[in-house]
Scaffold this motif. Structure first.
Motif, mmCIF file in Angstrom:
data_model
loop_
_atom_site.group_PDB
_atom_site.id
_atom_site.type_symbol
_atom_site.label_atom_id
_atom_site.label_comp_id
_atom_site.label_asym_id
_atom_site.label_seq_id
_atom_site.Cartn_x
_atom_site.Cartn_y
_atom_site.Cartn_z
ATOM 1 N N GLN A 1 4.203 24.770 -28.327
ATOM 2 C CA GLN A 1 4.964 25.933 -28.785
ATOM 3 C C GLN A 1 4.059 26.767 -29.691
ATOM 4 O OE1 GLN A 1 8.742 24.817 -30.540
ATOM 5 N NE2 GLN A 1 9.182 26.881 -31.261
ATOM 6 N N GLY A 2 4.430 28.002 -29.968
ATOM 7 C CA GLY A 2 3.702 28.845 -30.907
ATOM 8 C C GLY A 2 2.489 29.547 -30.343
ATOM 9 N N SER B 1 6.450 33.667 -21.303
ATOM 10 C CA SER B 1 5.544 34.521 -22.070
ATOM 11 C C SER B 1 6.074 35.938 -22.227
ATOM 12 C CB SER B 1 4.160 34.551 -21.418
ATOM 13 O OG SER B 1 4.234 35.105 -20.117
ATOM 14 N N PRO C 1 7.164 28.989 -34.659
ATOM 15 C CA PRO C 1 6.007 28.435 -33.967
ATOM 16 C C PRO C 1 6.150 26.973 -33.550
ATOM 17 C CG PRO C 1 5.534 28.660 -36.295
ATOM 18 C CD PRO C 1 6.863 29.303 -36.077
ATOM 19 N N TYR D 1 12.678 26.863 -22.802
ATOM 20 C CA TYR D 1 11.600 25.940 -22.436
ATOM 21 C C TYR D 1 11.314 26.039 -20.948
ATOM 22 C CZ TYR D 1 14.845 22.602 -20.263
ATOM 23 O OH TYR D 1 15.766 22.006 -19.440
ATOM 24 N N ARG E 1 6.503 23.692 -22.176
ATOM 25 C CA ARG E 1 6.142 24.842 -22.996
ATOM 26 C C ARG E 1 7.422 25.445 -23.529
ATOM 27 N NH1 ARG E 1 3.967 27.984 -24.550
ATOM 28 N NH2 ARG E 1 3.080 29.632 -23.265
ATOM 29 N N ARG F 1 9.550 28.279 -26.562
ATOM 30 C CA ARG F 1 9.621 29.290 -27.617
ATOM 31 C C ARG F 1 11.025 29.235 -28.216
ATOM 32 N NH1 ARG F 1 7.402 34.938 -25.361
ATOM 33 N NH2 ARG F 1 7.279 35.395 -27.598
ATOM 34 N N GLU G 1 2.185 32.032 -28.192
ATOM 35 C CA GLU G 1 2.319 33.490 -28.181
ATOM 36 C C GLU G 1 2.207 34.091 -29.576
ATOM 37 O OE1 GLU G 1 4.037 31.804 -24.550
ATOM 38 O OE2 GLU G 1 4.272 31.343 -26.681
ATOM 39 N N MET G 2 2.418 33.280 -30.611
ATOM 40 C CA MET G 2 2.354 33.742 -31.997
ATOM 41 C C MET G 2 0.964 33.557 -32.600
ATOM 42 S SD MET G 2 5.889 32.097 -33.434
ATOM 43 C CE MET G 2 5.746 32.939 -35.026
ATOM 44 N N GLU H 1 10.717 34.550 -34.445
ATOM 45 C CA GLU H 1 10.233 33.499 -33.561
ATOM 46 C C GLU H 1 9.680 32.376 -34.422
ATOM 47 O OE1 GLU H 1 7.399 32.630 -29.647
ATOM 48 O OE2 GLU H 1 7.589 34.686 -30.418
#
Length: 296
Positions: free
Chosen positions: A257-258, A178, A229, A206, A215, A217, A260-261, A227
């Motif tokens: 994934q995605g 994160s 998603p 990952y 998880r 990014r 944080e976006m 980045e």
């Protein structure tokens, strides 16, 4: 004035405004390479696809995939989204689509609900797992704004790998994921000092969250994607890589994934050992968004 219809979908999500955006030009006949590249830049999504007649009539389409800056030999969410769109137009054959691409033939199985409505797709990556170079953990950490101790090297060092298109894969701690923030100057420095990257550098981080949950990014700032998603091709590569580290014949994973976006994505992955190496699949749902046409 010629017009070229397109549709947009959100891929690896079952609802609008999640997942990874994709534009699909459903009939790209008459478009030049330069026009396809310009349209992809204009759409400003991580990828845009252009559907053309197949070279082999046994297949269903030739699909070309462009980022904002260049053509891709293969990619995950563009194949899932393109199959979703074409199947909704009745262009599949018994729930299967076969796409000719630079990296090889991509076979897609269409997903439908109990009412027969197309909901998504699962693709088989066109190539078995290949690995090339390893990269220093401290250099990869710097690219992501992390400390070297955030990179997990117990199972493998950061490695360039592919099931159709290459990514640098690096395992990190769940807490560090994160915090990751790409540093463009570091990306460029690693690319320029590493001939084995062949001028392209996309970093897929990952973290394991249990035995089968992952998880992730993905950062590709050099090519214009700060980045991503949802990165289906990289996720499939991770599934194949993880299987290669053990002795099992097959494995399945769920990857998120995605987050944080603000565009959460859910990807379903499998990997299996075969005669020619480790093969992988990636699948998920799609949400229909817009329709339009380009006037050129």
């Amino acid at each position: 004035m010629p017009s070229f219809p397109y549709e947009t979908v959100d891929v690896f999500t079952d609802r609008p405004f999640g997942g990874n955006q994709l534009a699909v030009f459903t009939d790209a006949r008459g478009l030049s390479d330069a026009q396809m590249q310009s349209l992809a830049a204009e759409m400003n999504y991580s990828e845009t696809t252009f559907v053309l007649p197949p070279d082999d009539p046994a297949h269903d389409a030739r699909v070309r995939i462009f980022t904002r800056a260049h053509e891709m030999p293969f990619a995950g969410h563009p194949n899932v989204g393109t199959a979703f769109v074409l199947a909704r137009h009745g262009r599949d054959r018994g729930g299967v689509l076969r796409f000719e691409e630079i990296a090889g033939l991509v076979e897609v199985k269409v997903a439908r609900d109990a009412a027969g409505t197309v909901t998504g797709a699962t693709i088989a990556a066109p190539q078995a797992l290949t690995k090339s170079i390893e990269l220093p953990a401290d250099a990869i950490a710097a690219c992501a704004g992390l400390s070297p101790s955030d990179i997990v090297v117990t199972n493998h060092r950061p490695v360039r790998a592919s099931v159709g298109v290459f990514f640098v894969l690096a395992e990190v701690t769940l807490e560090a994921l994160s915090r990751a923030t790409p540093d463009l100057s570091r990306f460029r420095a690693v690319r320029d000092s590493t001939p084995g990257l062949e001028g392209r550098f996309s970093l897929f981080l990952y973290a394991r969250d249990g035995a089968s949950d992952i998880r992730a990014r993905m950062f590709a700032p050099i090519s214009g994607t700060w980045e991503d998603p949802a990165t289906g091709s990289a996720s499939a590569t991770v599934a194949a890589l993880l299987l290669s580290l053990g002795s099992q014949d097959d494995a399945s994973f769920t990857l998120t994934q995605g987050v944080e976006m603000g565009r959460p994505s859910l990807l379903h992955l499998t990997a299996r050992r075969g005669e020619d190496g480790i093969r992988a699949t990636v699948g998920g749902s799609c949400a229909q968004m817009f329709r339009g046409e380009a006037l050129l």
